[in-house]
Enzyme design. Structure first.
Site, PDB file in Angstrom:
ATOM      1  N   GLU A   8      41.778  33.242  22.561  1.00  0.00           N
ATOM      2  CA  GLU A   8      43.141  33.772  22.405  1.00  0.00           C
ATOM      3  C   GLU A   8      43.163  35.293  22.410  1.00  0.00           C
ATOM      4  OE1 GLU A   8      45.126  32.820  18.710  1.00  0.00           O
ATOM      5  OE2 GLU A   8      46.973  33.772  19.371  1.00  0.00           O
ATOM      6  N   ASP A  62      45.824  26.788  20.987  1.00  0.00           N
ATOM      7  CA  ASP A  62      46.403  26.241  19.746  1.00  0.00           C
ATOM      8  C   ASP A  62      46.148  24.742  19.618  1.00  0.00           C
ATOM      9  OD1 ASP A  62      49.282  28.300  20.328  1.00  0.00           O
ATOM     10  OD2 ASP A  62      47.687  28.647  18.869  1.00  0.00           O
ATOM     11  N   ILE A 121      41.803  32.251  14.610  1.00  0.00           N
ATOM     12  CA  ILE A 121      42.662  31.952  13.447  1.00  0.00           C
ATOM     13  C   ILE A 121      43.971  31.380  13.981  1.00  0.00           C
ATOM     14  CG2 ILE A 121      43.930  32.819  11.455  1.00  0.00           C
ATOM     15  CD1 ILE A 121      41.902  35.036  11.133  1.00  0.00           C
ATOM     16  N   ASP A 122      44.148  30.083  13.793  1.00  0.00           N
ATOM     17  CA  ASP A 122      45.435  29.468  14.140  1.00  0.00           C
ATOM     18  C   ASP A 122      46.253  29.468  12.847  1.00  0.00           C
ATOM     19  OD1 ASP A 122      47.178  28.261  16.022  1.00  0.00           O
ATOM     20  OD2 ASP A 122      46.898  26.387  14.952  1.00  0.00           O
ATOM     21  N   ASP A 132      40.627  29.446  19.376  1.00  0.00           N
ATOM     22  CA  ASP A 132      41.636  30.165  18.594  1.00  0.00           C
ATOM     23  C   ASP A 132      40.957  30.520  17.273  1.00  0.00           C
ATOM     24  OD1 ASP A 132      45.150  29.538  17.764  1.00  0.00           O
ATOM     25  OD2 ASP A 132      43.749  31.101  17.115  1.00  0.00           O
ATOM     26  N   THR A 142      47.990  32.771  12.081  1.00  0.00           N
ATOM     27  CA  THR A 142      47.784  34.173  11.676  1.00  0.00           C
ATOM     28  C   THR A 142      48.897  34.663  10.771  1.00  0.00           C
ATOM     29  OG1 THR A 142      46.517  34.690  13.674  1.00  0.00           O
ATOM     30  CG2 THR A 142      47.551  36.527  12.539  1.00  0.00           C
TER      31      THR A 142
HETATM   32  O1  LIG Z   1      49.001  32.865  16.860  1.00  0.00           O
HETATM   33  P1  LIG Z   1      48.356  31.729  16.136  1.00  0.00           P
HETATM   34  O2  LIG Z   1      46.939  31.514  16.590  1.00  0.00           O
HETATM   35  O3  LIG Z   1      48.525  31.849  14.682  1.00  0.00           O
HETATM   36  O4  LIG Z   1      49.106  30.399  16.648  1.00  0.00           O
HETATM   37  C1  LIG Z   1      50.408  30.032  16.231  1.00  0.00           C
HETATM   38  C2  LIG Z   1      51.434  30.718  17.135  1.00  0.00           C
HETATM   39  O5  LIG Z   1      51.359  32.115  16.950  1.00  0.00           O
HETATM   40  C3  LIG Z   1      52.829  30.254  16.771  1.00  0.00           C
HETATM   41  O6  LIG Z   1      53.741  30.859  17.658  1.00  0.00           O
HETATM   42  C4  LIG Z   1      52.955  28.771  16.892  1.00  0.00           C
HETATM   43  O7  LIG Z   1      54.203  28.370  16.502  1.00  0.00           O
HETATM   44  C5  LIG Z   1      51.928  28.048  16.064  1.00  0.00           C
HETATM   45  O8  LIG Z   1      52.191  28.250  14.707  1.00  0.00           O
HETATM   46  C6  LIG Z   1      50.532  28.532  16.392  1.00  0.00           C
HETATM   47  O9  LIG Z   1      49.630  27.897  15.532  1.00  0.00           O
HETATM   48 MG   LIG Z   2      47.091  29.638  17.453  1.00  0.00          MG
HETATM   49 MG   LIG Z   3      45.282  32.539  16.704  1.00  0.00          MG
END
Ligand SMILES: O=P(O)(O)O[C@H]1[C@H](O)[C@@H](O)[C@H](O)[C@H](O)[C@@H]1O
Ligand SMILES: [Mg+2]
Ligand SMILES: [Mg+2]
Length: 340
Positions: free
Chosen positions: A104, A254, A126-127, A124, A129
């Site tokens: 990512e 994601d 950190i999913d 990813d 963030t």
């Molecule tokens: O940017 P990260 O890696 O935190 O991923 C999240 C996305 O940013 C959100 O738009 C999306 O809605 C999801 O929450 C997704 O997990």
């Molecule tokens: Mg993510």
């Molecule tokens: Mg992320």
């Protein structure tokens, strides 16, 4: 070692699939050159480095963070996201030098997003963030592994909960090594749904997202939740903790891992238009059953999203005579970063 590996890779390209027992030595070589069809060793290494990355994330979770913006005022990234991704990729590259990566934050920094037949790690770091920045305790590492564009294993580590979800294609889904299965719910009026309000803040996306919530609630359904990380949302479907998840606008990193985890837990993953799931299309429904999945696809609408493999595609090959001037060049909607 590497030249032998390349030789084996060439050998492999002229045959279909080797599927033979191999000694440790040759299995090491074969794994590195994408000839082995058993990816257990790779998955175990992925789990090992995810555990190391979790320690870095938990340490940073408790301290103040420098926050940067990407594609919108609600699309956040921190130095921890970037550092953890670099750590994961360098550790994997050292062990499997021929493997490819889609990360990512590497893509956000301008790397092209090209999914080929090569063994590819889709990461990813950190999913969730936004959750991480606010210390909302749902942040996950998501690691998917594809060969010939098919996901062979997926790992989602919900760091604060200490729940490590994993699945290898054809071998079931697990949470902390305990088998997990979806609820099997077939009646949408008895379903609990999960979704995300992503980082889009434009009028069209917001009106479609809110009208989707309204249309689903009036069916009626039992309720809708949003955890703040697509990967954990989908793993909740795999555990039966919720019955369906839908989302428009997320990215391949994601959901690539959790899509396999849902399927291996007995669930269904489709496109929001009811067609076959396409991890690059930025639309997904993951559900306990096909009837619930397709009922949702009849109710919700999607707002337009450029595909991941178009948004971050390599630039078109230059024609011999370049007629465009600098001012006319269309600059890709990349995700430049700037500090808050
Ligand atoms: O940017 P990260 O890696 O935190 O991923 C999240 C996305 O940013 C959100 O738009 C999306 O809605 C999801 O929450 C997704 O997990
Ligand atoms: Mg993510
Ligand atoms: Mg992320």
């Amino acid at each position: 070692m590497l030249c032998l590996a390349i030789f084996l890779e060439e050998l492999h390209s002229s045959f279909s699939i080797f599927a033979f027992p191999a000694s440790d030595f040759s299995s090491q070589i074969l794994q590195r050159t994408s000839i082995m069809t058993d990816w257990t060793e790779c998955m175990n290494y992925g789990i090992h480095i995810a555990r190391e990355a979790r320690e870095a994330i938990l340490h940073a979770f408790r301290i103040k963070k420098a926050v940067m913006l990407k594609s919108s005022p609600a699309d956040l990234v921190t130095e921890t996201d970037q550092r953890v991704e670099k750590m994961l990729i360098s550790a994997i590259h050292e062990k499997y030098p021929l493997h490819k990566f889609i990360g990512e934050e590497s893509v956000a920094a301008g790397e092209q997003l090209i999914l080929t037949d090569s063994p590819t790690w889709i990461i990813d770091p950190i999913d969730g963030t936004t959750n991480f920045v606010h210390r909302f305790p749902f942040v996950a590492i998501s690691i998917a592994f594809t060969v010939k564009k098919q996901t062979e294993f997926g790992i989602v580590y919900s760091c604060v909960e200490d729940r490590l979800y994993s699945a290898q294609r054809g071998r079931g889904a697990f949470c902390n090594d305990i088998p997990i299965t979806t609820s099997g719910q077939e009646d949408i009026t008895k379903s609990l749904l999960v979704t995300e309000i992503g980082s889009e803040r434009d009028e069209l996306a917001l009106s479609i997202m809110t009208s989707n919530l309204h249309r689903l609630l009036e069916i009626p359904i039992h309720g809708i939740r949003a955890v703040g990380t697509a990967a954990v949302d989908m793993c909740l479907i795999a555990t039966g903790g919720a019955d369906a998840y839908y989302h428009i606008g997320m990215h391949c990193w994601d959901i690539a891992a959790s899509a396999l985890i849902v399927c291996e837990a007995g669930g269904v993953v489709i496109d929001t238009n009811g067609s076959e799931f396409d991890m690059m299309a930025r639309r997904v429904i993951a559900a306990s059953s096909s009837s619930v999945a397709h009922r949702i696809s009849q109710v919700i609408r999607a707002f337009p999203c450029q595909r991941d493999d178009e948004l971050h595609a390599p630039p078109p090959k230059k024609s011999t005579i370049d007629h465009t001037t600098d001012s006319n060049k269309v600059h890709k909607t990349g995700s430049g970063q700037r500090r808050l």
